[in-house]
Design an enzyme around this catalytic site. Sequence first.
Site, PDB file in Angstrom:
ATOM      1  CG  ASN A 147       0.343  -1.949   7.731  1.00  8.35           C
ATOM      2  OD1 ASN A 147       1.372  -1.407   7.777  1.00  8.35           O
ATOM      3  ND2 ASN A 147      -0.917  -1.601   6.933  1.00  8.35           N
ATOM      4  CD  GLU A 181      -2.878  -1.468   0.934  1.00 11.16           C
ATOM      5  OE1 GLU A 181      -3.519  -2.723   0.951  1.00 11.16           O
ATOM      6  OE2 GLU A 181      -3.370  -0.632   1.470  1.00 11.16           O
ATOM      7  CG  ASP A 210      -3.719  -3.186  -3.851  1.00  6.56           C
ATOM      8  OD1 ASP A 210      -4.217  -1.968  -3.189  1.00  6.56           O
ATOM      9  OD2 ASP A 210      -3.774  -4.127  -3.301  1.00  6.56           O
TER      10      ASP A 210
END
Length: 570
Positions: free
Chosen positions: A444, A479, A436
């Site tokens: 973002n 992700e 991860d």
Amino acid sequence: MTLSVKKKLYILLAWLALVPAGLYFTYQNYPPENIAGNELELLTLVAFATFIPLMPIVINGATIFFIQWVTLVGFIKYGLFIEIVLMQFSIIPLLIRLRLTKTDWHRIPLNSVMFFLVSLVSGLIYFLFGGEVGLRDIGQLLFPILSYQIVSIMINQILLLLYQHYVVNNDVRFYSKDFVWDFTANMIMFPLSLSLYYLTFELGAFASLLIGIPFVSLSIILKLYNSSEKINEYLQKAGEIGHQLTESLKVKEVLDIFIEKIIETLPVEYAYILDCQDEELVLLRRVENGEMKANNLRPLKKSQGISGVVWETGTSVLYTSRSEWTDIAEGYMPDGVESVLCVPIVRSQKVRGILLLASSKKKAYEKYQLMIVDILCSYLGVAIANARHHERTKKNSERCALTGLYNYRYFEDLLSLEFNHLDAGKRQSLSLIMLDLDHFKVINDNYGHQSGNEILIELADRLRTLIDSRGTVARYGGEEFVILLPDTKRDEALRLAEHVRGAIANEPFTLHDSLDESNKRMMVRITASIGVSTAPEDADDTLALIRHADRALYTGAKQAGRNRVAQYVK
């Protein structure tokens, strides 16, 4: 099978040693008889000896030339020398009918020697059993001439077997299907030959016409019938091939089945399937003399070469010899090719590909075969379109649209399959790496989701390269990514996981700031936290393996400071 030059020279030497001297010997000891006044009759026999080999009769796949129907009459009435000459004279139309190439020149002396030996041995047997030239008494003639007929068939078969065994190195049975049909057909024709012989005493040259014209007509009818039977057989095969093609849902399998069946069905030495891409013809399949070759030939343009012209016009072509296409061909063409058959592969009224078939023999293909290949190419076009549609649909259902990696659904199915292999003893171990990205929300928020997508795409590319064939990479969600490693023990999986972690952390990622109007290119560093679990040590089912890798990821890596690898600990 292609003979070596050495063997071909041996055949030529055998002809030089046997045939010229044999003809001289026969002429001296068994000279022509009864020719005076029968010149026209003899001429008709020569005419039929020339024409009959051009009209073979095919029975159950065996090709039979009824040349002895004529030569037997020539032998009984005019002697052994005339019979030998008639047999030798028939070789030329026979070899024309067989469409020999330059590399088959040895077939001329070979057939000449075999015909000569058959004539000589069977003729000597006739005389040995009391036969004479010009006999009219059926009681005196029947046994010697029947012996002549049977021996000639047997000697011909023995010579063929010797040739196959010692020259071609191919052992075949004496009582083959071809031999049975040849023997049966010639024995059936034997009474007809005797009838012609006796009619010559009454009708002369007209006897040959009286029996010969119906015989030739029958040969033509049988030839036409055989052609229609072949067409029906080809149509049936085409239907079977079409059915096989539509059953396959992979483009590779469709192409492999098609190329295999087309070679089985037609006399093909060279076969090429080309794909129409933009303005180029790109090679998809290349088979030469039964061997699959690399697709490394230079692409052709539209209207370039035989295939390019067929692409441009959308019309099939059939060439029976090199002289017909040599001015058109461009690019690659194997040496020795004579006959070429080239057909467009059409789908939705548009040429999608090209099939080119070639043979080293002249006139290797008939017009009706072109029609069959046209039908097969129609099947191929539909089958490829269906297979590509299926592959696209399957890919969309099991791949992540953004990264191109396998998706969660595919990963779960694969994990279940691998666990079944593990339970069945086909796998020794099964490791799962789950990673991860750390602080991915910051990317973002600072640069926009489009920039975040660029990171994910680049990460997917790195993982694909790192893992390669050792395992399967999938996007698990957001992700988060997973790597499934069959037959990989825990220590090895941990080393690989550490290598993956370093490859992410040590090399910055490229993105474009989608929140900035300039969309400037930037380099950012990202880290990942990784968890590893291994079956059967850590888990006895799929859910446990995922759950334990996830636990290692969050408790062993994330909570311990991120950018690290952790293994599951019970």
